[in-house]
Design a protein around this motif. Structure first.
Motif, short mmCIF file in Angstrom:
data_model
loop_
_atom_site.label_atom_id
_atom_site.label_comp_id
_atom_site.label_asym_id
_atom_site.label_seq_id
_atom_site.Cartn_x
_atom_site.Cartn_y
_atom_site.Cartn_z
N HIS A 19 0.80 -1.23 0.00
CA HIS A 19 0.00 0.00 0.00
C HIS A 19 0.83 1.28 0.00
N VAL A 48 -6.50 0.45 -2.96
CA VAL A 48 -7.52 0.33 -1.92
C VAL A 48 -7.49 -1.07 -1.31
N LEU A 49 -7.41 -2.09 -2.15
CA LEU A 49 -7.34 -3.47 -1.63
C LEU A 49 -6.10 -3.67 -0.78
N GLN A 101 -6.70 -1.99 2.51
CA GLN A 101 -7.60 -2.75 3.38
C GLN A 101 -6.85 -3.90 4.05
N GLU A 102 -5.97 -4.53 3.30
CA GLU A 102 -5.16 -5.61 3.87
C GLU A 102 -4.23 -5.04 4.95
N ALA A 125 -4.75 -2.33 6.74
CA ALA A 125 -5.59 -1.95 7.88
C ALA A 125 -5.94 -3.17 8.72
N ASP A 126 -6.17 -4.30 8.07
CA ASP A 126 -6.45 -5.54 8.81
C ASP A 126 -5.23 -5.95 9.65
N GLU A 137 -7.84 -1.19 12.90
CA GLU A 137 -8.66 -0.04 12.50
C GLU A 137 -8.64 1.02 13.59
N GLU A 171 -10.09 4.55 9.30
CA GLU A 171 -11.42 4.38 8.71
C GLU A 171 -11.78 5.57 7.82
N GLU A 199 -9.82 5.23 4.66
CA GLU A 199 -10.40 4.15 3.85
C GLU A 199 -11.68 4.61 3.14
N LEU A 213 -12.12 4.76 -0.90
CA LEU A 213 -13.22 4.12 -1.64
C LEU A 213 -13.96 5.14 -2.50
#
Length: 161
Positions: A18, A68-69, A72-73, A75-76, A80, A85, A88, A92
């Protein structure tokens, strides 16, 4: 088999992808939007730029969802927070803006390459005015959302450091 289930799908040499992709998005997206806006309002620049704005817009429209994907990975992995958030949510929001930028860049290119009509119709005159205006609005919106997303990401990383 879900390729996104493996957390290594968005890593290079163990590092999250990212932050690397973000730099490309932050540079290429505003430059592409600027090129689309210039091509929309300046006919000689449109001819010189040729197909570069639509090609760049296609690249950006593909790069943003991958970023973005990857985000998200990440952030996991890191967890969070409200700041993450917010970043993110804005990331999006950038996806539809880059898709709209791609559509606008193609519309500008198509309008420019249409053979001139002997007698322009009201529809062709309207399209010649509306398409560039929408392209500029889309370019400005894309730049604004890119800046807001980048700012939110920087704040998520650096506030409190």
């Amino acid at each position: 088999m879900d390729i996104f289930a493996d957390s290594d799908a968005f890593r290079i040499a163990g590092l999250p992808l990212h932050p690397l992709l973000v730099h490309a998005v932050v540079v290429l997206t505003p430059l592409t939007a600027l090129a689309v806006a210039i091509a929309a309002v300046w006919p000689s620049a449109r001819r010189r730029l040729g197909y570069a704005p639509p090609v760049a817009a296609l690249l950006v429209a593909g790069l943003v969802p991958i970023t973005v994907l990857a985000g998200q990975e990440l952030a996991d992995t890191v967890g969070e927070t409200p700041a993450i958030e917010r970043h993110e949510e804005l990331g999006l929001m950038l996806i539809p803006w880059t898709i709209a930028l791609l559509i606008a860049s193609v519309a500008v290119a198509v309008i420019d390459r249409m053979p001139p009509a002997r007698r322009p119709t009201p529809l062709t005159r309207a399209a010649a005015m509306i398409v560039p205006a929408l392209a500029v609005v889309t370019a400005v919106g894309t730049i604004v959302v890119t800046v807001l997303t980048g700012d939110a990401g920087a704040r998520a990383v650096w506030e409190g450091v």
